[in-house]
Design an enzyme around this catalytic site. Structure first.
Site, PDB file in Angstrom:
ATOM      1  N   ARG A  79      36.370  50.768  32.202  1.00 56.07           N
ATOM      2  CA  ARG A  79      36.450  49.966  33.425  1.00 56.07           C
ATOM      3  C   ARG A  79      36.387  50.918  34.626  1.00 56.07           C
ATOM      4  NH1 ARG A  79      37.259  45.026  34.106  1.00 56.07           N
ATOM      5  NH2 ARG A  79      36.956  44.881  31.871  1.00 56.07           N
TER       6      ARG A  79
ATOM      7  N   THR B  27      29.284  48.835  38.126  1.00 55.02           N
ATOM      8  CA  THR B  27      30.475  49.104  37.332  1.00 55.02           C
ATOM      9  C   THR B  27      29.986  49.838  36.086  1.00 55.02           C
ATOM     10  OG1 THR B  27      30.216  46.906  36.392  1.00 55.02           O
ATOM     11  CG2 THR B  27      31.911  47.165  38.068  1.00 55.02           C
TER      12      THR B  27
ATOM     13  N   TYR C  46      45.957  65.333  39.167  1.00 55.06           N
ATOM     14  CA  TYR C  46      45.469  64.987  40.515  1.00 55.06           C
ATOM     15  C   TYR C  46      44.280  65.865  40.856  1.00 55.06           C
ATOM     16  CZ  TYR C  46      48.174  61.560  43.075  1.00 55.06           C
ATOM     17  OH  TYR C  46      48.664  60.387  43.553  1.00 55.06           O
TER      18      TYR C  46
ATOM     19  N   LYS D 114      30.172  47.096  31.857  1.00 57.03           N
ATOM     20  CA  LYS D 114      29.497  45.866  31.417  1.00 57.03           C
ATOM     21  C   LYS D 114      28.427  46.245  30.385  1.00 57.03           C
ATOM     22  CE  LYS D 114      30.600  43.283  35.615  1.00 57.03           C
ATOM     23  NZ  LYS D 114      30.952  44.096  36.776  1.00 57.03           N
TER      24      LYS D 114
ATOM     25  N   ASP E 280      23.070  46.166  43.828  1.00 56.67           N
ATOM     26  CA  ASP E 280      24.312  46.095  43.060  1.00 56.67           C
ATOM     27  C   ASP E 280      23.910  45.698  41.640  1.00 56.67           C
ATOM     28  OD1 ASP E 280      26.583  45.396  41.727  1.00 56.67           O
ATOM     29  OD2 ASP E 280      27.498  44.287  43.383  1.00 56.67           O
TER      30      ASP E 280
ATOM     31  N   GLU F  44      42.052  65.331  43.940  1.00 53.77           N
ATOM     32  CA  GLU F  44      41.400  64.891  45.175  1.00 53.77           C
ATOM     33  C   GLU F  44      40.324  65.868  45.611  1.00 53.77           C
ATOM     34  OE1 GLU F  44      45.090  64.392  45.613  1.00 53.77           O
ATOM     35  OE2 GLU F  44      45.206  62.674  47.011  1.00 53.77           O
TER      36      GLU F  44
HETATM   37  N1  DSN Z   1      34.057  40.032  37.658  1.00 55.92           N
HETATM   38  C1  DSN Z   1      32.721  40.536  37.392  1.00 55.92           C
HETATM   39  C2  DSN Z   1      31.925  39.608  36.561  1.00 55.92           C
HETATM   40  O1  DSN Z   1      32.479  39.065  35.637  1.00 55.92           O
HETATM   41  O2  DSN Z   1      30.733  39.432  36.795  1.00 55.92           O
HETATM   42  C3  DSN Z   1      32.008  40.900  38.629  1.00 55.92           C
HETATM   43  O3  DSN Z   1      32.823  41.657  39.415  1.00 55.92           O
END
Ligand code: DSN
Length: 426
Positions: free
Chosen positions: A231, A222, A46, A225, A195, A48
């Site tokens: 993730r 994120t 933990y 990707k 974003d 925080e």
């Molecule tokens: N679910 C993601 C995507 O596949 O683009 C975006 O959050």
């Protein structure tokens, strides 16, 4: 593993990933180092708070790990500040909204069916209930050109507190200068937020423009990707970082501090330190020169795949791609909805997702389109010359859908081909 039941299920997924080809543009195959960090003892801890300011003891290693992730992220994206704690992209976006906006404030963001994301104002989301999202769209869906003049008009009319550039289903580049011009139409301070979840790896590698170079204040992303990490989510910002005892005033200069407070304690409790360690590993990988070659190859492959799909009769939304993703209107191409095509391709080991096309007359569960991309297949070492083969498999699977024998033989062909392009294990 001692739990054979779970082990078998994980092995099934491992095999699925190895034997088939991942074409979902938001997925990738991470390195062994990323997997090892994710499976480490850090999951027990933990933490925080933030490095040097925690609510629990025993942080001598976690502080160093989080600081390393922060330093690498700042270097990759030329940011003044990085918050690496968001559990994923949706909470990262929500944290920025709550850091900057008051309930009822207006946000300009891309319409979902034109490529925006659910968290950019879909009425089902919590943020859409709290804030007033005004959507903008493409002006011409045959080229994908955004209606920037309309964004300016919307900015003049609605005086948004935040203008959001970003997408999860848009195959073209954004003109950040035009967004900055729209923000200049607002009387008070207007936050420019990008974003970049889909193209973060391409920006980090320097093959796509960095919104910070065009006056943007915040980038959310994120990390799993094109960035090819675990993730998770992250918020990068420009501004001054401080640690006041009281909430700082809502000014653009204070954005980094406002964001830190919005993530913790505003939205989340303990950060996932094993994921943060894996983020640090992925950022370290992205800082290497090989990552630029990888990102360049993603773009070459996407462009070659788009051309090959057109040759096979697919009608592409916007006519092609300028990034890693492709949107095809399968209703126009083959008179089929995206669900039918997704299932036909699943049957031969090619995984992609059904997707709405701009102003889609069909419902989201049976949309007119499919969405696919090249980040994962590029990780496996596939190159431009392989793209016609993938496009041919796609068309064949559509043609023989429902014929289990034909689908099986195509699946075997895909699997055999992929044996020369294994999922990397280092
Ligand atoms: N679910 C993601 C995507 O596949 O683009 C975006 O959050």
């Amino acid at each position: 593993m001692i739990d054979i039941e779970v082990e078998k299920l994980i092995e099934g997924e491992r095999q699925r990933q190895r034997e088939g080809l991942e074409l979902i543009p938001s997925e990738n195959y991470v390195s062994r180092d990323v997997l090892e960090a994710l499976g480490s003892e850090l999951t027990n801890k933990y933490s925080e708070g933030y490095p040097g300011k925690r609510y629990y003891g025993g942080q001598e290693w976690t502080d160093k790990i989080e600081q390393l992730a922060i330093d690498r992220a700042k270097k990759l994206f030329k940011a003044d500040h990085a918050n690496v704690q968001p559990h994923s992209g949706a909470p990262a976006n929500e944290a920025v909204y709550s850091a900057w906006l008051e309930p009822g404030d207006t946000v300009l963001a891309m319409d979902l069916s034109h490529g925006g994301h659910l968290t950019h104002g879909n009425p089902m989301t919590r943020s859409a209930k709290l804030y007033n999202f005004v959507p903008y769209k493409q002006k011409d869906i045959t080229t994908g050109e955004i209606d920037y003049e309309h964004i300016k008009e919307l900015a003049r009319e609605h005086q948004p507190k935040l203008i959001l550039a970003g997408f999860s289903g848009y195959p073209r580049d954004l003109d950040y200068v035009k967004f900055a011009e729209a923000a200049a139409e607002v009387d008070g301070e207007c936050l420019l937020m990008a974003d970049m979840a889909h193209i973060a790896g391409l920006i980090a590698a320097g093959v796509k423009d960095n919104p910070f170079d065009y006056g943007f204040h915040v980038i959310t992303t994120t990390t799993h990707k094109t960035l090819r990490g675990p993730r998770g989510g992250m918020i990068l910002s420009r501004g001054t970082v401080s640690t006041p005892l009281k909430a700082p005033e809502k000014t653009l200069e204070n954005i980094p501090t406002l964001i830190d407070r919005a993530v913790f304690p505003g939205m989340q409790g303990g950060p996932h330190m094993h994921v943060i360690a894996a983020k640090a590993v992925a950022f370290g990988e992205a800082l290497k020169p090989e990552f630029r070659q990888y990102a360049e190859q993603i773009l070459k492959n996407a462009s070659a795949l788009a051309d090959a799909m057109k040759d096979e009769g697919f009608s592409l939304v916007t006519g092609g791609t300028s990034n890693h993703l492709i949107l095809a209107d399968v209703q126009a191409s083959f008179g089929l909805d995206g669900k039918v095509v997704e299932e036909a391709l699943d049957a031969i080991g090619l995984t992609l997702n059904k997707n709405s096309i701009p102003d889609d007359p069909n419902p989201p569960f049976r949309p007119s389109g499919i969405r696919l991309g090249t980040p994962a297949l590029t990780t496996r070492g596939l190159r431009e010359e392989h793209m016609p083969l993938i496009a041919r498999w796609m068309r064949r699977a559509i043609e023989v859908r429902g014929d289990e024998g034909m689908l099986d033989s195509l699946r075997t062909e895909v699997h055999k081909f992929l044996m020369d392009y294994p999922v990397p294990t280092n």
